[in-house]
Design a protein around this motif. Sequence first.
Motif, PDB file in Angstrom:
ATOM      1  N   HIS A   1       1.112   1.077  -5.029  1.00  0.00           N
ATOM      2  CA  HIS A   1       2.428   0.613  -5.472  1.00  0.00           C
ATOM      3  C   HIS A   1       2.718   1.055  -6.898  1.00  0.00           C
ATOM      4  O   HIS A   1       3.860   1.397  -7.234  1.00  0.00           O
TER       5      HIS A   1
ATOM      6  N   ARG B   1       8.605   6.484  -4.736  1.00  0.00           N
ATOM      7  CA  ARG B   1       9.372   5.410  -4.088  1.00  0.00           C
ATOM      8  C   ARG B   1      10.842   5.818  -3.944  1.00  0.00           C
ATOM      9  O   ARG B   1      11.481   5.546  -2.927  1.00  0.00           O
TER      10      ARG B   1
ATOM     11  N   GLU C   1       4.501   0.235   3.621  1.00  0.00           N
ATOM     12  CA  GLU C   1       5.843  -0.309   3.834  1.00  0.00           C
ATOM     13  C   GLU C   1       6.229  -0.318   5.313  1.00  0.00           C
ATOM     14  O   GLU C   1       7.309  -0.787   5.669  1.00  0.00           O
TER      15      GLU C   1
END
Length: 331
Positions: free
Chosen positions: A31, A100, A80
């Motif tokens: 992340h 992202r 995700e």
Amino acid sequence: MRRAVLWPLTGLAVLFGLAVVLVIAGWLYVHGRLDTPGPARYERTVVLPQGASAFDIADLLEDAGVIDDPLLFVAGLWIEDKQHSLKAGEYMFEALVTPRGVMEKLIAGDTVMHRLTVTEGTTSAEVVAALDAVPWLMGDIAEVPAEGSLLPETYHYELGDSRAGMIERMQHAMARVVDELWQARDPSVALDDAEQAVVLASIVEKETAVADERPMIAGVFLNRLGQGMRLQSDVTVIYALTDGKRSLDRSLSRADLRVESPYNTYRNGGLPPGPIANPGRASLAAVLNPAETDALYFVADGSGGHAFAKTLDEHNRNVARWRAKRRAEKK
């Protein structure tokens, strides 16, 4: 005996705890990296084909310099649960876009939108030629659409859209606008149907590039039709000579005005049998809500507009002034 049983259980708990810690650490790492600026130092455009897997897409993005770690990108998709949500198409990525940001664009299908502007007064043959010249469109157009059936405006399209589909969009847009304006027309306008409105609007469109003059020119032509006069419009003669497939790179001659064609409004009364171009919304509106005028004539005034006249004598004086101005400009 109890002590011997507890040790293996404690070891499993430790291993499980380490696994959880590793998973959390990996999750946090991925992340964090997903929000790190990518390697691109300027905008990049990438085309992603239909049927490409997440790994294929990641490799293409790396080759284009949009991302620098394909495995990280795929891991982010799996975390995700979006590995099957990426959409094919042409994408533009800004400089330093994060992984992202790339993911979100591909999931949203935020593809590059191209624009094609069809200007007012363009003929259908010219529209087809313009579409044929666009390399991002697919397929052929079977035949040139009817003149006056395509609405001039700006159309957006994506890589892989079809040329035939673009024509259909233009036709639907024209039908919608014509119906809307016909319903809102001045009831005193002496036109039998919307088709006649398109024909006259196409003539008005080609006669002037001055927006404010369109209602006035429409009023002149409607006055002439009402009195049984021929329209005597030069632009209809040009269409008779070219079929709308090319421009006329010379001035009209007296012989041109005698050409035998149903589109020659110097020889034939009433409206020509069809439009001579694709008129825009403003010209259609001008024909269906024309200016109130007694004028029956107009001629170029030498400054980009036109001089209007109620009588032939007044018109002849305007023509003389225009010719004098042209002679003076040639000296």
